[in-house]
Design a protein around this motif. Sequence first.
Motif, PDB file in Angstrom:
ATOM      1  N   ILE A 127      47.704  21.684  -7.346  1.00  0.00           N
ATOM      2  CA  ILE A 127      48.607  21.756  -6.187  1.00  0.00           C
ATOM      3  C   ILE A 127      48.039  22.718  -5.151  1.00  0.00           C
ATOM      4  O   ILE A 127      48.114  22.492  -3.941  1.00  0.00           O
ATOM      5  CB  ILE A 127      50.009  22.211  -6.640  1.00  0.00           C
ATOM      6  N   GLY A 128      47.436  23.811  -5.657  1.00  0.00           N
ATOM      7  CA  GLY A 128      46.798  24.745  -4.750  1.00  0.00           C
ATOM      8  C   GLY A 128      45.633  24.112  -4.019  1.00  0.00           C
ATOM      9  O   GLY A 128      45.400  24.393  -2.836  1.00  0.00           O
ATOM     10  N   ALA A 129      44.893  23.263  -4.710  1.00  0.00           N
ATOM     11  CA  ALA A 129      43.766  22.573  -4.075  1.00  0.00           C
ATOM     12  C   ALA A 129      44.248  21.679  -2.950  1.00  0.00           C
ATOM     13  O   ALA A 129      43.668  21.637  -1.861  1.00  0.00           O
ATOM     14  CB  ALA A 129      42.997  21.763  -5.114  1.00  0.00           C
ATOM     15  N   ILE A 130      45.339  20.960  -3.224  1.00  0.00           N
ATOM     16  CA  ILE A 130      45.876  20.051  -2.203  1.00  0.00           C
ATOM     17  C   ILE A 130      46.547  20.824  -1.071  1.00  0.00           C
ATOM     18  O   ILE A 130      46.312  20.572   0.112  1.00  0.00           O
ATOM     19  CB  ILE A 130      46.875  19.069  -2.848  1.00  0.00           C
ATOM     20  N   GLY A 131      47.376  21.815  -1.463  1.00  0.00           N
ATOM     21  CA  GLY A 131      48.102  22.573  -0.453  1.00  0.00           C
ATOM     22  C   GLY A 131      47.194  23.446   0.395  1.00  0.00           C
ATOM     23  O   GLY A 131      47.343  23.527   1.613  1.00  0.00           O
ATOM     24  N   GLY A 132      46.228  24.116  -0.254  1.00  0.00           N
ATOM     25  CA  GLY A 132      45.337  24.993   0.485  1.00  0.00           C
ATOM     26  C   GLY A 132      44.458  24.244   1.463  1.00  0.00           C
ATOM     27  O   GLY A 132      44.402  24.572   2.656  1.00  0.00           O
ATOM     28  N   SER A 133      43.773  23.220   0.962  1.00  0.00           N
ATOM     29  CA  SER A 133      42.910  22.439   1.856  1.00  0.00           C
ATOM     30  C   SER A 133      43.731  21.667   2.872  1.00  0.00           C
ATOM     31  O   SER A 133      43.305  21.473   4.015  1.00  0.00           O
ATOM     32  CB  SER A 133      42.044  21.481   1.030  1.00  0.00           C
ATOM     33  N   GLY A 134      44.934  21.246   2.461  1.00  0.00           N
ATOM     34  CA  GLY A 134      45.795  20.515   3.398  1.00  0.00           C
ATOM     35  C   GLY A 134      46.250  21.378   4.561  1.00  0.00           C
ATOM     36  O   GLY A 134      46.282  20.924   5.714  1.00  0.00           O
ATOM     37  N   SER A 135      46.588  22.643   4.285  1.00  0.00           N
ATOM     38  CA  SER A 135      47.012  23.542   5.362  1.00  0.00           C
ATOM     39  C   SER A 135      45.864  23.831   6.322  1.00  0.00           C
ATOM     40  O   SER A 135      46.068  23.936   7.537  1.00  0.00           O
ATOM     41  CB  SER A 135      47.550  24.842   4.769  1.00  0.00           C
ATOM     42  N   VAL A 136      44.652  23.937   5.769  1.00  0.00           N
ATOM     43  CA  VAL A 136      43.488  24.163   6.624  1.00  0.00           C
ATOM     44  C   VAL A 136      43.239  22.949   7.513  1.00  0.00           C
ATOM     45  O   VAL A 136      42.972  23.076   8.721  1.00  0.00           O
ATOM     46  CB  VAL A 136      42.239  24.477   5.780  1.00  0.00           C
ATOM     47  N   MET A 137      43.335  21.750   6.939  1.00  0.00           N
ATOM     48  CA  MET A 137      43.114  20.546   7.732  1.00  0.00           C
ATOM     49  C   MET A 137      44.233  20.323   8.744  1.00  0.00           C
ATOM     50  O   MET A 137      44.011  19.728   9.800  1.00  0.00           O
ATOM     51  CB  MET A 137      42.986  19.336   6.808  1.00  0.00           C
ATOM     52  N   LEU A 138      45.436  20.812   8.418  1.00  0.00           N
ATOM     53  CA  LEU A 138      46.528  20.733   9.394  1.00  0.00           C
ATOM     54  C   LEU A 138      46.222  21.619  10.597  1.00  0.00           C
ATOM     55  O   LEU A 138      46.455  21.235  11.748  1.00  0.00           O
ATOM     56  CB  LEU A 138      47.839  21.166   8.735  1.00  0.00           C
ATOM     57  N   THR A 139      45.667  22.809  10.317  1.00  0.00           N
ATOM     58  CA  THR A 139      45.219  23.683  11.404  1.00  0.00           C
ATOM     59  C   THR A 139      44.117  23.012  12.211  1.00  0.00           C
ATOM     60  O   THR A 139      44.090  23.078  13.445  1.00  0.00           O
ATOM     61  CB  THR A 139      44.714  25.018  10.835  1.00  0.00           C
ATOM     62  N   HIS A 140      43.203  22.357  11.517  1.00  0.00           N
ATOM     63  CA  HIS A 140      42.115  21.620  12.176  1.00  0.00           C
ATOM     64  C   HIS A 140      42.667  20.546  13.099  1.00  0.00           C
ATOM     65  O   HIS A 140      42.219  20.385  14.241  1.00  0.00           O
ATOM     66  CB  HIS A 140      41.211  21.003  11.104  1.00  0.00           C
ATOM     67  N   ALA A 141      43.661  19.800  12.613  1.00  0.00           N
ATOM     68  CA  ALA A 141      44.240  18.707  13.409  1.00  0.00           C
ATOM     69  C   ALA A 141      44.945  19.244  14.656  1.00  0.00           C
ATOM     70  O   ALA A 141      44.836  18.658  15.746  1.00  0.00           O
ATOM     71  CB  ALA A 141      45.211  17.900  12.554  1.00  0.00           C
TER      72      ALA A 141
END
Length: 259
Positions: free
Chosen positions: A157-171
């Motif tokens: 979940i940390g892998a998904i949530g952590g990378s997901g939050s970074v990609m949300l910032t990217h978007a």
Amino acid sequence: MKASEGLSRVKSLLGNWATPRELPPQLTWKYAHEPELLGWRIKARNYNTVIANGLFFFWLVVAVWFGFSMHSNFETYDEPVRSLCALLFFSLLIITVLSMTHQRMNFAYRFTKSGAEFCKWKVFPEWTLTFLKGLAAFTAIAFMCMASAYNDPALLIGAIGGSGSVMLTHASMNSARYRDLQTDFHHHTYEWSRFTEVAIDRKQKLVGLEFAWYNDYLNKHSRSTFPLFAKRKAFESILGLVEQHLPNVPRADRYVDRG
């Protein structure tokens, strides 16, 4: 003879640190056909740096405090997991704060016999998108490796949530609106006769040239001061050059607004 010698010293001083003077395609010098008396280019923070630095240090303390708190509260995980989570949170917060408090504008100045030209521009920092992609990939891989090593599905979940939050910032940073906010081009040209005052801010080591203009919105004449951003060691030399070309313009020792 003294004036030419002083100008040569100024050019030599500025040449030691000035970056190449090529302008972006959106900007061109109006008096490019005239010999350059003095010109330089610099990246500067065109806002109140005291307030910006204060905000940065405040959020730095907040980020460090939250990072240590996160490291201490994740007691169910081993040291590597706790350290990675704290580091990830700290990095995201500091990157966000730096993007707001330490933005720099490109400035280029060119003085000729006809007058002064000031160009300023800001282009979108493409490197931040590349960095965020790399950070997202690193976060996902690191958490998945730890999930496999510790046999803990929660780390997935940390892998998904952590990378997901970074990609949300990217978007959000890659959006058209954000790109427009980070992209700006301006070119100002003034004849020497336009300047009405030379403002001297010795505390900031900043010279400002005041000029008059007509405010269509307020329907009246207004005055503004254009700051000449430069390295602090060039302050006296630039002031001397301006005084040579504006001998009859009043001087004033006062604060120069960086905005």
